[in-house]
Design a protein around this motif. Structure first.
Motif, short mmCIF file in Angstrom:
data_model
loop_
_atom_site.label_atom_id
_atom_site.label_comp_id
_atom_site.label_asym_id
_atom_site.label_seq_id
_atom_site.Cartn_x
_atom_site.Cartn_y
_atom_site.Cartn_z
N UNK A 1 0.83 -1.21 0.00
CA UNK A 1 0.00 0.00 0.00
C UNK A 1 0.86 1.25 0.00
N UNK A 2 0.48 2.23 -0.79
CA UNK A 2 1.09 3.56 -0.86
C UNK A 2 2.41 3.61 -1.61
N UNK A 3 2.92 2.49 -2.13
CA UNK A 3 4.17 2.52 -2.89
C UNK A 3 3.90 3.08 -4.29
N UNK A 4 4.71 4.05 -4.71
CA UNK A 4 4.55 4.68 -6.01
C UNK A 4 5.78 4.53 -6.90
N UNK A 5 6.89 4.01 -6.36
CA UNK A 5 8.08 3.89 -7.19
C UNK A 5 9.04 2.85 -6.65
N UNK A 6 9.84 2.26 -7.57
CA UNK A 6 10.82 1.23 -7.20
C UNK A 6 12.07 1.42 -8.06
N UNK A 7 13.22 1.35 -7.40
CA UNK A 7 14.50 1.40 -8.11
C UNK A 7 15.38 0.26 -7.63
N UNK A 8 16.15 -0.30 -8.54
CA UNK A 8 17.18 -1.26 -8.14
C UNK A 8 18.53 -0.73 -8.62
N UNK A 9 19.54 -0.91 -7.78
CA UNK A 9 20.86 -0.40 -8.15
C UNK A 9 20.85 1.10 -8.35
N UNK A 10 21.40 1.53 -9.47
CA UNK A 10 21.49 2.97 -9.75
C UNK A 10 20.13 3.58 -10.09
N UNK A 11 19.16 2.75 -10.43
CA UNK A 11 17.81 3.23 -10.69
C UNK A 11 17.74 4.34 -11.72
N UNK A 12 16.95 5.36 -11.44
CA UNK A 12 16.78 6.45 -12.38
C UNK A 12 18.04 7.30 -12.51
N UNK A 13 18.95 7.14 -11.57
CA UNK A 13 20.22 7.85 -11.67
C UNK A 13 21.04 7.42 -12.87
N UNK A 14 20.76 6.23 -13.40
CA UNK A 14 21.50 5.73 -14.56
C UNK A 14 21.23 6.55 -15.82
N UNK A 15 20.14 7.30 -15.82
CA UNK A 15 19.76 8.06 -17.01
C UNK A 15 20.85 9.03 -17.44
N UNK A 16 21.49 9.66 -16.47
CA UNK A 16 22.45 10.73 -16.79
C UNK A 16 23.89 10.22 -16.86
N UNK A 17 24.07 8.91 -16.75
CA UNK A 17 25.42 8.35 -16.74
C UNK A 17 25.79 7.81 -18.12
N UNK A 18 27.10 7.78 -18.41
CA UNK A 18 27.62 7.11 -19.60
C UNK A 18 27.87 5.65 -19.26
N UNK A 19 27.89 4.81 -20.29
CA UNK A 19 28.15 3.40 -20.06
C UNK A 19 29.49 3.16 -19.41
#
Length: 380
Positions: A253-271
């Motif tokens: 109940x009440x959970x709106x988001x889930x990340x594993x590891x770097x999660x959404x932070x990976x968006x701004x990273x290079x491989x």
């Protein structure tokens, strides 16, 4: 014979069971006689410490923290089957938690009203009927049964050297800035907020009390660390380990988001920055598992290709503000007439302090299920 409405014979049962081999089925409503569950698939011969199960329930129960609801349930677990002389029999483990402090009259005014951001409207449209007392089965009261199932799973995991710990890392705009490596997670339960850093915990508690005084609520986030997980748990396609963890956490109940590891932070990273380079460690903490291959970082969060790689599995779960607040809100009743709602009753101004044991329980259920599945994957 009465005419059967078209297609009703094709309707599946609601999803009240979690897991494939290690399975938990829960039952009951917030203001019914009891809630409970059945754990099936737990191997025989596991010494089961019921006092340890009760400790985990006590951490979740209403009244466990002064920052939560005023409802006070003892939540004493009654084991009905599947355990004899302190050892699991390999048969279904049935258990019960009786409701004792429900005040259904608090919800009389809500019988014909849909509360904003609650399951009232969607539940009634789906089933054609609903229990308005505290949200019925849509209430977070149901999660107590998950904690029992997770506590049993935890003891199975401990026999294989796996451990799960979660903690609150954010309440509203107050965020824990220390990295996981610098935290003593054993101090988590000394905090009313369930944050292992004293100064941050105090600021979080102050914010929750401020919000409570305003008749409002606030959201937060929980980080969960799974350690000692062997290489190989998880399936490569639809049942990826992080996918099942995500499903488990998003079912709370009440959970709106889930990340594993770097999660959404990976968006701004290079491989080149994100990749976990691989090496061989002569001092691997997994030597007991015969593993010396390690990653030099852990942005994958312990899972690659949907399968555990032996590093710590790290995930983060975002919780919305509690939907029931004392401030006036606009809604409608069953007839579609506008209603001004000022909710009464006993509710948490912030759910995350009491959600920590629930997050741990769901992580334990996922790991126990995949550990048993992995044992049937290959001959040797």
């Amino acid at each position: 014979m009465a005419e059967v409405p078209p297609f009703t014979h094709l309707r599946g049962m609601p999803g009240n069971t979690f897991g494939q081999i290690f399975r938990l089925t829960t039952f009951g409503e917030s203001h019914g006689a009891a809630i409970g569950g059945v754990v099936d698939g737990c191997p025989a011969g596991l010494p089961l410490d019921l006092e340890a199960v009760q400790v985990e329930l006590d951490r979740r129960r209403p009244g466990s923290t002064p920052l939560g609801t005023a409802r006070n349930e003892a939540d004493k677990v009654e084991v009905l089957s599947g355990v004899f002389e302190g050892v699991t029999l390999g048969t279904p483990i049935g258990f019960l938690l009786r409701n004792a402090d429900g005040k259904s009259s608090d919800y009389d005014a809500l019988k014909n009203v849909y509360r904003p951001s609650h399951a009232d409207y969607t539940w009634e449209r789906k089933f054609g009927v609903r229990d308005h007392r505290g949200g019925g089965r849509a209430s977070a009261r149901e999660t107590a049964a998950r904690v029992v199932g997770g506590a049993i799973a935890r003891q199975l995991l401990a026999s294989a050297g796996m451990h799960v710990q979660a903690y609150v890392d954010q309440v509203g705009e107050v965020k824990l800035e220390k990295p996981l490596a610098d935290l003593d997670l054993n101090s988590t339960w000394a905090s009313d907020v369930r944050c292992p850093d004293s100064s941050t915990s105090q600021r979080m508690a102050a914010l929750i009390e401020q919000v409570r005084g305003e008749g409002d609520s606030v959201g937060g986030a929980i980080t969960c660390a799974m350690r000692g997980v062997p290489v190989g748990l998880g399936e490569p396609v639809f049942d990826k380990l992080h996918a099942d963890l995500g499903k488990a956490m998003l079912s709370i109940n009440a959970v709106k988001g889930f990340e594993s590891g770097s999660g959404f932070g990976a968006i701004v990273m290079r491989g080149s920055e994100h990749n976990d380079q691989i090496g061989v460690s002569a001092l691997s903490p997994r030597e007991s598992q015969g593993e010396t291959i390690r990653t030099r970082s852990n942005r994958s969060g312990g899972i690659q290709g949907g399968i555990s790689n032996g590093e710590d599995i790290i995930c983060r779960i975002a919780f919305k503000p509690v939907a029931t607040i004392a401030k006036a809100q606009q809604t409608v009743d069953k007839s579609g007439q506008s209603v001004t709602l000022e909710a009464k009753g006993r509710h948490d101004p912030c759910v995350v302090p009491r959600a920590v044991p629930i997050v741990e329980a769901m992580a334990c259920l996922v790991l126990a299920d995949h550990w048993l599945r992995q044992r049937s994957t290959r001959v040797a």
